[in-house]
Design a protein around this motif. Structure first.
Motif, short mmCIF file in Angstrom:
data_model
loop_
_atom_site.label_atom_id
_atom_site.label_comp_id
_atom_site.label_asym_id
_atom_site.label_seq_id
_atom_site.Cartn_x
_atom_site.Cartn_y
_atom_site.Cartn_z
N ILE A 59 25.84 0.27 50.43
CA ILE A 59 26.40 -0.90 49.76
C ILE A 59 26.93 -1.90 50.79
CG2 ILE A 59 28.27 -1.73 48.28
CD1 ILE A 59 28.10 0.99 46.80
N ARG A 60 27.69 -1.41 51.74
CA ARG A 60 28.32 -2.31 52.71
C ARG A 60 27.29 -2.95 53.64
NH1 ARG A 60 33.61 1.71 53.19
NH2 ARG A 60 34.59 0.91 51.26
N HIS A 61 26.19 -2.29 53.86
CA HIS A 61 25.09 -2.93 54.59
C HIS A 61 24.46 -4.02 53.72
CE1 HIS A 61 21.55 -3.58 57.02
NE2 HIS A 61 20.81 -3.35 55.96
N SER A 62 24.29 -3.75 52.41
CA SER A 62 23.71 -4.74 51.51
C SER A 62 24.57 -6.00 51.45
CB SER A 62 23.58 -4.16 50.09
OG SER A 62 22.73 -3.05 50.06
N ILE A 63 25.88 -5.82 51.48
CA ILE A 63 26.81 -6.93 51.36
C ILE A 63 26.69 -7.87 52.57
CG2 ILE A 63 29.29 -7.47 51.44
CD1 ILE A 63 29.70 -5.00 49.62
N ASP A 64 26.42 -7.31 53.74
CA ASP A 64 26.22 -8.13 54.94
C ASP A 64 25.22 -7.41 55.84
OD1 ASP A 64 26.25 -9.64 57.21
OD2 ASP A 64 28.40 -9.42 57.63
N THR A 65 23.97 -7.86 55.76
CA THR A 65 22.90 -7.18 56.52
C THR A 65 23.01 -7.43 58.02
OG1 THR A 65 21.41 -9.08 56.19
CG2 THR A 65 21.29 -7.28 54.58
N GLY A 147 16.58 -12.57 55.65
CA GLY A 147 16.82 -13.54 56.71
C GLY A 147 16.27 -14.92 56.43
N ALA A 148 15.80 -15.16 55.21
CA ALA A 148 15.26 -16.48 54.88
C ALA A 148 16.34 -17.56 55.04
CB ALA A 148 14.74 -16.49 53.44
N ASN A 158 19.32 -18.94 51.18
CA ASN A 158 18.43 -17.77 51.12
C ASN A 158 17.59 -17.85 49.85
OD1 ASN A 158 20.00 -16.83 48.97
ND2 ASN A 158 21.17 -15.42 50.26
N LEU A 159 16.75 -16.86 49.63
CA LEU A 159 15.83 -16.91 48.49
C LEU A 159 16.58 -16.92 47.16
CD1 LEU A 159 13.08 -14.48 49.83
CD2 LEU A 159 12.87 -16.95 49.53
N ARG A 320 26.14 -14.93 49.09
CA ARG A 320 26.60 -15.33 50.41
C ARG A 320 25.44 -15.19 51.39
NH1 ARG A 320 30.34 -11.70 48.59
NH2 ARG A 320 29.47 -10.08 49.92
N PRO A 321 25.49 -15.94 52.47
CA PRO A 321 24.46 -15.75 53.50
C PRO A 321 24.46 -14.31 54.00
CG PRO A 321 25.71 -17.76 53.92
CD PRO A 321 26.41 -17.03 52.82
N TYR A 322 23.28 -13.81 54.26
CA TYR A 322 23.06 -12.49 54.86
C TYR A 322 23.28 -11.32 53.90
CZ TYR A 322 23.28 -15.53 58.92
OH TYR A 322 23.08 -16.56 59.79
#
Length: 577
Positions: A59-65, A147-148, A158-159, A320-322
């Protein structure tokens, strides 16, 4: 406990393997069914801890890749989970072969043992390196899309953030947005082709090593298809082509007329009305508050559930971005807590999060109270029945979200659900063909997609600027085709059971609830609640029957559902005119 307060600690898989070895030894030495069940509860505790920590990292990776810590943690689980899962299968084989299986099955349920049989065919030490490579390729694809950075009037979007412009009521804005998104995909076309080719070859190699003729066959096992198979799915798709596509095409034609267009291009498909598709009237925060009020009024069970979600900050829905694109619901076993991830973008899709994803989360909250872990291991056509049906059960409250345009939303909701059926079936057939013929080139796959589009969406026309789509590339923007073809043994969630035909099957069940609630809402809700509580305690087709629903695999069912829905739709069309 609030989500932000949930502590994270990386799982030591060496220690976890030792603990599982101890459980295996104790299970073998247990002399009664009661003793084996007690050992099995130790397994529940171990798996709950592993899934909770791995899911927190996911989850925390999804929130900010771009977060380097959780990116490293995600990579760690991608690498370590396959080997541990292989050992887990060894334990499940012991459970399957228990001399007390009959007694254990009375507690755990028949589907769990059938799933063990399927899982045993689906993994071995020999494919672990391939599975690790597959995880890395999927992560590369997800980062490529996340990363778009699309330049829109001086802002980098982003997309997900482009969606409002892709569906804008001004056709020139839609056209420019479509061109921008098309340019992004054109710019990564070679990478998309290369990644998918590697994934197809990787998954085919896994299948061969496990003794399957194709990855399609392996996919059916990994999907836990425990009550129907390829034959039933093919017959189901045939019904869709014959009895559903004409119904869906009527809706597309009505939409074209309503929009006053000579030709309905692909860039127009996301718009329902000339004044624009209905949009929520409130802020993101107000949407969540309206959702809380809605679930408070729907039933005591939904009130308790939504209050729990809000109090625990178990939503991350602001774009949010990322952030990773898309949305999902997942579950944190140690906290008996669902979690909802999304990207609000000011469209009706924001409300879908409060209905569709909350349908998943509500069922997870209900089943989380069941002490038998296997009962939460639902197959996807069951899970999506929960979510898609909740979209319809919440219809009476749509005025809270859309004000005077609630009727427009309900009409577009039904249209979108109906026209999804052919598209989802097309994705299914495409993936069968791809994995049955892994030798195909990228160009040949795109040709197959174009041919299927003519069968399932005969009205479809791409605008001139959309060469990426017009050349057969639309499927490459479909996350599941890359990441979750039949299923993907991966990182935090274990078996990821997502596949488009399951969505289609589930949608037909949700339509049955839609028809039922038009006649008797409370009776339909009572059936739905019982279906959620049943979770995975029985086979899918049996649970449908117990809930009072017809199996979508039965001949003639698709034609009947289409006919009854058409009556509802015609009344909506009359009301609009």
């Amino acid at each position: 406990m609030k989500f932000s307060e949930m502590p994270y600690e990386r799982i030591d898989f060496d220690a976890a393997k030792e603990e599982l070895s101890s459980i295996i030894k104790a299970f073998q030495e247990a002399g009664t069914p009661q003793e084996q069940m007690e050992v099995h509860r130790r397994y529940y505790k171990l798996m709950g801890r592993i899934k909770t920590q791995a899911t927190l990292a996911e989850i925390r990776h999804s929130i900010d890749t771009t977060d380097p810590f959780y990116e490293e943690e995600k990579t760690y689980y991608d690498q370590e989970m396959p080997a541990f899962s292989n050992q887990e299968v060894q334990y499940k084989k012991l459970l399957f072969a228990s001399p007390y299986r009959k007694e254990l099955e009375l507690v755990i349920g028949g589907p769990a043992f059938k799933n063990i049989e399927l899982a045993a065919k689906s993994v071995s030490e020999a494919v672990i390196p391939l599975m690790q490579e597959e995880n890395a390729l999927v992560t590369e694809y997800e980062k490529l899309l996340a990363g778009a950075k699309i330049d829109w009037k001086g802002k980098l979007l982003n997309l997900s953030m482009m969606t409002p412009y892709l569906n804008h009521e001004d056709r020139e804005i839609r056209k420019k947005a479509a061109a921008k998104v098309n340019a992004f995909y054109e710019g990564i076309a070679d990478q998309l082709d290369e990644l998918y080719d590697k994934l197809v070859k990787n998954r085919t190699a896994q299948a061969k090593k496990l003794g399957f003729e194709t990855y399609t066959d392996l996919g059916y096992c990994r999907m836990n298809r425990n009550s129907y198979g390829r034959k039933e799915v093919e017959q189901f798709r045939d019904q869709i082509k014959k009895d559903w596509v004409p119904f869906a095409e009527k809706m597309w034609e009505n939409r074209r007329k309503r929009l006053g267009l000579d030709t309905l291009y692909h860039m127009d498909e996301g718009l329902s009305f000339p004044e624009g598709s209905p949009k929520p009237t409130g802020t993101p925060e107000e949407i969540l508050k309206s959702g809380q009020k809605m679930y408070e009024e729907l039933s005591p069970e939904t009130r308790e559930f939504f209050d729990f979600m809000m109090e625990g900050d178990l939503f991350d829905v602001f774009a949010r971005p990322y952030k990773q694109v898309g949305g999902y619901m997942t579950y944190l076993p140690d906290y008996h807590a669902p979690f909802i991830f999304a990207n609000f973008n000011g469209t009706a899709g924001d409300v879908d999060v409060v209905t569709h994803e909350c349908g998943h989360a509500f069922q997870g909250y209900i089943s989380g109270k069941d002490p038998v872990m296997e009962h939460s291991d639902i197959t996807m056509e069951t899970a999506e029945t929960h979510s898609m049906s909740m979209e319809f059960f919440t219809n009476p409250w749509m005025e809270q979200f859309f004000g005077s345009r609630a009727g427009d939303f309900l009409k577009s909701q039904l249209e979108d659900a109906v026209v999804f059926i052919p598209y989802g079936s097309m994705v299914d057939e495409f993936q069968h063909i791809v994995y049955d013929h892994p030798e195909m080139t990228s160009a040949e796959r795109k040709d197959i997609w174009k041919k299927l589009e003519k069968q399932y969406k005969p009205h479809l026309t791409y605008e001139e600027e959309s060469s990426f789509y017009a050349e057969g590339g639309f499927w490459q923007r479909q996350h599941h085709i890359y990441s979750l073809p039949f299923t993907n043994l991966t990182n935090a969630f274990g078996w990821k059971k997502q596949y488009y035909i399951d969505y289609v099957i589930a949608q037909t069940n949700a339509f049955q609830y839609k028809i039922w609630m038009q006649k008797d809402y409370r009776a339909a809700w009572k059936s739905y609640l019982a279906f959620c509580e049943a979770s995975a305690s029985d086979f899918f087709t049996c649970m449908l029957k117990d809930a009072g629903l017809d199996s979508p695999f039965e001949p003639g069912i698709i034609r009947r559902i289409a006919a009854e829905l058409e009556e509802i739709y015609n009344q909506m069309e009359t009301d609009y005119l």
